[in-house]
Design an enzyme around this catalytic site. Sequence first.
Site, short mmCIF file in Angstrom:
data_model
loop_
_atom_site.label_atom_id
_atom_site.label_comp_id
_atom_site.label_asym_id
_atom_site.label_seq_id
_atom_site.Cartn_x
_atom_site.Cartn_y
_atom_site.Cartn_z
N SER A 26 20.15 52.73 3.95
CA SER A 26 20.73 53.95 4.17
C SER A 26 20.16 54.62 5.49
O SER A 26 19.12 54.48 5.86
CB SER A 26 19.99 54.88 2.88
OG SER A 26 20.87 56.30 2.85
N TYR A 66 13.82 57.73 -2.88
CA TYR A 66 14.91 57.21 -2.20
C TYR A 66 14.75 56.97 -0.77
O TYR A 66 14.96 55.73 -0.23
CB TYR A 66 16.17 57.84 -2.71
CG TYR A 66 17.34 57.21 -2.26
CD1 TYR A 66 18.01 56.05 -2.79
CD2 TYR A 66 18.04 57.54 -1.08
CE1 TYR A 66 18.87 55.54 -2.40
CE2 TYR A 66 19.15 56.97 -0.55
CZ TYR A 66 19.70 55.86 -1.22
OH TYR A 66 20.96 55.11 -0.87
N1 LIG Z 1 26.88 55.90 -1.74
C1 LIG Z 1 26.07 56.03 -1.03
O1 LIG Z 1 26.36 57.44 -0.37
C2 LIG Z 1 25.15 55.37 -0.12
C3 LIG Z 1 24.53 55.80 1.20
C4 LIG Z 1 23.49 55.00 1.86
C5 LIG Z 1 23.37 53.86 0.94
N2 LIG Z 1 23.63 53.52 -0.04
C6 LIG Z 1 23.31 52.31 -0.65
O2 LIG Z 1 24.24 51.33 -1.03
C7 LIG Z 1 24.07 50.45 -2.22
C8 LIG Z 1 25.26 50.63 -3.10
O3 LIG Z 1 25.23 52.06 -3.45
P1 LIG Z 1 26.75 52.49 -4.14
O4 LIG Z 1 26.86 54.04 -3.65
O5 LIG Z 1 28.06 51.52 -4.04
O6 LIG Z 1 26.05 52.90 -5.52
P2 LIG Z 1 26.56 52.41 -7.14
O7 LIG Z 1 27.88 52.84 -7.02
O8 LIG Z 1 25.71 53.37 -7.91
O9 LIG Z 1 26.23 50.83 -7.30
C9 LIG Z 1 25.15 50.40 -7.29
C10 LIG Z 1 25.16 48.86 -7.76
O10 LIG Z 1 23.75 48.37 -7.85
C11 LIG Z 1 23.78 47.90 -9.13
N3 LIG Z 1 22.41 47.95 -9.69
C12 LIG Z 1 21.65 49.31 -9.63
N4 LIG Z 1 20.66 48.97 -10.32
C13 LIG Z 1 20.58 47.43 -10.34
C14 LIG Z 1 19.51 46.62 -10.98
N5 LIG Z 1 18.52 47.02 -11.49
N6 LIG Z 1 19.94 45.23 -10.99
C15 LIG Z 1 21.02 44.79 -10.54
N7 LIG Z 1 21.86 45.53 -9.81
C16 LIG Z 1 21.84 47.14 -10.02
C17 LIG Z 1 24.93 48.35 -9.85
O11 LIG Z 1 25.29 47.60 -10.90
P3 LIG Z 1 24.86 47.64 -12.54
O12 LIG Z 1 24.63 49.14 -12.75
O13 LIG Z 1 26.15 47.09 -13.22
O14 LIG Z 1 23.67 46.96 -12.66
C18 LIG Z 1 26.00 48.64 -9.11
O15 LIG Z 1 26.75 47.60 -8.76
C19 LIG Z 1 22.72 51.31 -2.89
O16 LIG Z 1 21.62 50.26 -2.24
C20 LIG Z 1 22.56 52.38 -2.04
O17 LIG Z 1 21.27 52.84 -2.17
C21 LIG Z 1 24.67 54.26 -0.76
#
Ligand SMILES: NC(=O)c1ccc[n+]([C@@H]2O[C@H](COP(=O)([O-])OP(=O)(O)OC[C@H]3O[C@@H](n4cnc5c(N)ncnc54)[C@H](OP(=O)(O)O)[C@@H]3O)[C@@H](O)[C@H]2O)c1
Length: 258
Positions: free
Chosen positions: A152, A165
């Site tokens: 991130s 985070y």
């Molecule tokens: N959205 C943003 O602005 C942003 C910015 C920078 C970085 N990121 C990073 O990008 C990645 C994806 O984020 P996103 O925004 O797509 O979030 P999201 O929509 O909340 O998706 C998170 C994913 O991770 C899975 N997950 C969470 N905890 C888990 C666990 N304990 N075991 C297995 N799977 C798990 C969830 O699936 P289940 O709940 O089905 O397990 C879901 O598929 C994350 O690492 C986040 O930190 C996001």
Amino acid sequence: MADWGQFETLRPDQAGTTSLVAGASRGIGRSIAIGLAAAGASVVGLARSADALDDLGDEIRTGGGEFLPLVADIADLEATAAAVAAAWRWKGGLDSLVNSAGATNRSSALEISPAEWDALFDVNLRGAFFLTREVGRRMLDGNGGSIVNIASLSGVVSDGAQVAYSASKAAMIHMSAVLADHWAPKVRLNCISPAWVRTEMTRDYLAVEDNVSAILQRTPMGRIARPEEMVGAALFLVSGMSSYLTGQNLLVDGGWTA
Ligand SMILES: NC(=O)c1ccc[n+]([C@@H]2O[C@H](COP(=O)([O-])OP(=O)(O)OC[C@H]3O[C@@H](n4cnc5c(N)ncnc54)[C@H](OP(=O)(O)O)[C@@H]3O)[C@@H](O)[C@H]2O)c1
């Protein structure tokens, strides 16, 4: 006639490859899983939500792709190891791992409890590391591969996210760089660091107008990213197009750090 054969690997074509995408059930990981399948990869999707993985499988198979769902919590190291073993068995190996599984926590530095801190690090760092190791170990014994960790912008600068985070993502970036050094040349590791992306993870935060205007003030591209906008970077990093790139952190941040 020019010989273009030397550029054969310089395309994001993933036909004949197999990729494990952790966090494939929604958001950025789901988009990347679909992007990899569209590029020809057989995709293993790992997450805790079986129904969401089934929906993704339907979508990928409708598009002509192959998909294996694996339900596991990456905070549970035994379950993760079993899932990686199953993913590896499916096609007799993995060419790439994209780790998009991640959690967040909005508790401030003055509020966060030790339990909340640990729960976040169990997924974002400890879980990510042991998943990476399970896959990396096999890639090192086999034909090598490419690992992409979704870190991130919060791991590089203070961008409005909270401390636990942000620290977990900074650690992920450095973990990836160190492993890239240790595991070269067979296994490449790189990070993608998105700025704010509209997903379930950020829905509540981005529902507050003041938060959005603060973000947009610092974003030259003038808008919040869509999850699909992370797919190009992921395809680049898993493919031969980035064959000499390892240990890097690609900021897909709309110009925030420019
Ligand atoms: N959205 C943003 O602005 C942003 C910015 C920078 C970085 N990121 C990073 O990008 C990645 C994806 O984020 P996103 O925004 O797509 O979030 P999201 O929509 O909340 O998706 C998170 C994913 O991770 C899975 N997950 C969470 N905890 C888990 C666990 N304990 N075991 C297995 N799977 C798990 C969830 O699936 P289940 O709940 O089905 O397990 C879901 O598929 C994350 O690492 C986040 O930190 C996001």
